[in-house]
Design a protein around this motif. Structure first.
Motif, mmCIF file in Angstrom:
data_model
loop_
_atom_site.group_PDB
_atom_site.id
_atom_site.type_symbol
_atom_site.label_atom_id
_atom_site.label_comp_id
_atom_site.label_asym_id
_atom_site.label_seq_id
_atom_site.Cartn_x
_atom_site.Cartn_y
_atom_site.Cartn_z
ATOM 1 N N ALA A 409 0.861 -0.990 0.082
ATOM 2 C CA ALA A 409 0.051 -0.030 0.049
ATOM 3 C C ALA A 409 0.842 1.186 0.103
ATOM 4 O O ALA A 409 0.424 2.376 -0.378
ATOM 5 N N GLY A 410 2.167 0.971 0.327
ATOM 6 C CA GLY A 410 2.952 2.340 0.445
ATOM 7 C C GLY A 410 3.490 2.520 -0.935
ATOM 8 O O GLY A 410 4.609 3.432 -1.078
ATOM 9 N N THR A 411 3.554 1.941 -1.753
ATOM 10 C CA THR A 411 4.248 1.884 -3.161
ATOM 11 C C THR A 411 3.578 2.938 -3.744
ATOM 12 O O THR A 411 2.257 2.867 -4.018
ATOM 13 N N ASP A 412 4.414 3.751 -4.612
ATOM 14 C CA ASP A 412 3.851 4.598 -5.565
ATOM 15 C C ASP A 412 3.661 4.035 -6.956
ATOM 16 O O ASP A 412 4.592 3.468 -7.437
ATOM 17 N N PRO A 413 2.538 3.952 -7.421
ATOM 18 C CA PRO A 413 1.938 3.211 -8.892
ATOM 19 C C PRO A 413 2.942 3.584 -9.931
ATOM 20 O O PRO A 413 3.639 3.001 -10.687
ATOM 21 N N ILE A 414 3.028 5.193 -9.995
ATOM 22 C CA ILE A 414 3.594 5.587 -11.069
ATOM 23 C C ILE A 414 5.353 5.276 -11.075
ATOM 24 O O ILE A 414 5.780 4.769 -12.031
ATOM 25 N N ALA A 415 5.944 5.185 -9.826
ATOM 26 C CA ALA A 415 7.351 4.771 -9.556
ATOM 27 C C ALA A 415 7.451 3.383 -10.086
ATOM 28 O O ALA A 415 8.444 2.830 -10.520
ATOM 29 N N ARG A 435 -5.303 7.868 -12.825
ATOM 30 C CA ARG A 435 -6.702 8.110 -12.443
ATOM 31 C C ARG A 435 -6.835 7.160 -11.202
ATOM 32 O O ARG A 435 -8.143 7.066 -11.041
ATOM 33 N N ALA A 436 -5.956 6.418 -10.696
ATOM 34 C CA ALA A 436 -6.201 5.204 -9.689
ATOM 35 C C ALA A 436 -6.891 6.067 -8.441
ATOM 36 O O ALA A 436 -6.247 7.127 -8.362
ATOM 37 N N GLU A 437 -7.770 5.468 -7.882
ATOM 38 C CA GLU A 437 -8.352 6.070 -6.528
ATOM 39 C C GLU A 437 -7.579 5.992 -5.478
ATOM 40 O O GLU A 437 -7.625 6.628 -4.353
ATOM 41 N N SER A 438 -6.468 5.089 -5.431
ATOM 42 C CA SER A 438 -5.808 4.886 -4.317
ATOM 43 C C SER A 438 -4.459 4.122 -4.670
ATOM 44 O O SER A 438 -4.248 3.585 -5.914
ATOM 45 N N ARG A 439 -3.222 4.093 -3.978
ATOM 46 C CA ARG A 439 -2.113 3.545 -4.244
ATOM 47 C C ARG A 439 -2.354 1.917 -4.330
ATOM 48 O O ARG A 439 -2.026 1.369 -5.316
ATOM 49 N N PRO A 440 -3.026 1.268 -3.597
ATOM 50 C CA PRO A 440 -3.079 -0.230 -3.711
ATOM 51 C C PRO A 440 -3.885 -0.506 -5.135
ATOM 52 O O PRO A 440 -3.519 -1.320 -5.688
ATOM 53 N N GLN A 441 -4.907 0.428 -5.607
ATOM 54 C CA GLN A 441 -5.470 0.241 -6.805
ATOM 55 C C GLN A 441 -4.625 0.561 -8.102
ATOM 56 O O GLN A 441 -4.402 -0.346 -8.785
ATOM 57 N N GLY A 442 -3.683 1.555 -7.735
ATOM 58 C CA GLY A 442 -2.565 1.615 -8.841
ATOM 59 C C GLY A 442 -1.704 0.556 -8.922
ATOM 60 O O GLY A 442 -1.269 0.142 -10.008
ATOM 61 N N VAL A 443 -1.137 0.045 -7.760
ATOM 62 C CA VAL A 443 -0.350 -1.339 -7.677
ATOM 63 C C VAL A 443 -1.163 -2.155 -8.419
ATOM 64 O O VAL A 443 -0.419 -3.016 -9.289
#
Length: 455
Positions: A409-415, A435-443
């Motif tokens: 959950a602490g991971t930046d999806p873009i990075a 457009r992800a609503e949260s970091r977990p969703q982005g991952v």
């Protein structure tokens, strides 16, 4: 040679186990990195019980459990031990083997040699679905029969795999007795052709390799006597391979037009040497290797090049691996292969630098349909997109990606996308991540991106 970041990202996925943070920023071409990994010849061996030790331990603990049952029966009012019961010894051994394999896959600098180990372990499948003996020994089979030979000669790999106790148990050669041998005459037992058939159909010549049913029977006769010790005595520990002369079919045997004299264990070694150098074996191995790494329907020119290398280099598997990464067809920029569940999960662990509990991994792979050493049949796990990209399979991947996103959950999806996909990331994927609503969703979106799912 200039470093091409896109080619680096492609190579880490196609030939390795996926990029880790920092892997895409390399100062040398990925081809040189892969070549050095092959030529180094260093295949790390994880710790773990060898088969003989595991079989002995299993036997001892089964006797211990029987003693406990007898003691409880004699004293039913005695207090029970507190806490949940310990898992069976075969389960503890299996989980230890899974943990060792996970650690190697997660920590390998590139993972090309690991991928070769996985490929050959699937080519010479043994499966824990056959019971406790295989659950104890499947990991040992990969470590002892496969791993030491993936950069050596195919003939040595073939002999090691065919005569390892796990293979002899899995394909029932322990139950095969020469009908005219002393044991066969005494016990009224006969041939079991399973191992002979799979050695021809799956491991060497291939289903269209020109053999007949008579050849299957002939190889089964040559294989009689190869068995597994069950009791400790002067020949070795329980679980070790043994050639039982009294169960071996006497007399010469003709296989594929060549006659092999009855000279004990050497009869099998000579037969396997000839199978290992047969042109049909070279074509079969070349096709399967190209299909695994490049495309479900591999380019004929690539298959032909690998076949010729296999024959010219006397089955030298390191030269075969070099020929693969040197072939222009192997670097098609289109990602045609879908990652298998094991590859997908390992790539996710590498990209996110996660070290989960092996039991969680085992459960995740079971949900995805590819637990370790658990193929449903001797032909191993499938190696095609149609199997792994089914609607049910993709839904299971999405569920696993969502759970993994929560763990990271602490991971930046873009990075994360820049670290594991780099220039392979499409505009569509980058837009979805913004457009992800949260970091977990982005991952989870990174893990489910087509560029991550494919290699």
């Amino acid at each position: 040679m200039a470093v091409d970041p896109r080619r680096t990202a492609l190579g880490l996925g196609r030939f390795g186990l996926g990029a880790r943070p920092g892997d895409l920023v390399r100062a040398e071409p990925i081809e040189e990195v892969l070549r050095r990994e092959i030529l180094s010849g260093l295949v790390p061996l994880p710790g773990g019980p060898d088969l003989s030790a595991a079989a002995t331990l299993l036997s001892a603990l089964q006797a211990e459990e029987q003693s406990r049952k007898l003691a409880r029966a004699a004293s039913p009012d005695a207090p029970m031990p507190e806490g949940p019961p310990a898992p069976p010894i075969q389960e503890r051994i299996y989980q230890a083997e899974v943990a060792a394999r996970l650690a190697l896959g997660r920590d390998a600098p590139v993972g090309f040699v690991e991928r070769l180990v996985w490929f050959w372990a699937n080519h010479f499948t043994v499966s824990v679905v056959r019971g406790a003996q295989l659950r104890v020994s499947a990991g040992a089979f990969e470590r002892e029969a496969i791993r030491p030979h993936v950069l050596g000669r195919f003939r040595d790999l073939l002999l090691a795999a065919a005569t390892h106790p796990a293979m002899l148990i899995y394909l029932d050669n322990v139950a095969s007795v020469g009908p005219n041998s002393p044991a066969g005459q005494r016990q009224r037992k006969g041939l079991n052709e399973n191992l002979g058939r799979e050695l021809l159909e799956l491991h060497t010549l291939g289903v269209d390799g020109g053999y007949t049913q008579a050849d299957v029977t002939a190889l089964a006769r040559i294989l009689t006597g190869w068995s597994v010790l069950r009791d400790g005595h002067a020949e070795g520990l329980p679980g070790a391979t043994a050639f039982r002369r009294g169960a071996h079919e006497p007399g010469p045997v003709t296989l594929l037009g060549r006659t092999y004299l009855d000279i004990g264990p050497e009869q099998l070694r000579l037969a396997l040497d000839d199978l290992a150098t047969h042109p049909a074996t070279a074509r079969h191995v070349a096709f399967r290797l190209a299909r695994h790494f490049v495309a479900d329907d591999p380019p004929p020119a690539l298959v032909a090049r690998l076949t010729r290398t296999f024959l010219d280099q006397d089955g030298d598997l390191s030269r075969l691996a070099l020929a693969l990464i040197e072939a222009p067809e192997a670097w098609d920029p289109v990602q045609r292969k879908i990652r298998s569940p094991q590859e997908f999960l390992t790539a996710a662990l590498r990209g996110l630098a996660l070290a989960p509990d092996p039991r969680m991994v085992t459960g995740g792979l079971a949900a995805l349909g590819q637990p370790y050493w658990s193929a449903p049949a001797p032909n191993g796990y499938p190696d095609d997109a149609a199997t792994w990209a089914s609607p049910e399979g993709m839904r299971a991947r999405l569920d696993l990606a969502a759970r993994t996103g929560q763990l990271a959950a602490g991971t930046d999806p873009i990075a994360l996308a820049e670290a594991v996909l780099g220039p392979l990331a499409t505009d569509e994927t980058r837009t979805a991540l913004r457009r992800a609503e949260s970091r977990p969703q982005g991952v989870a979106l990174v893990l489910m991106a087509p560029e991550f799912q494919r290699r």
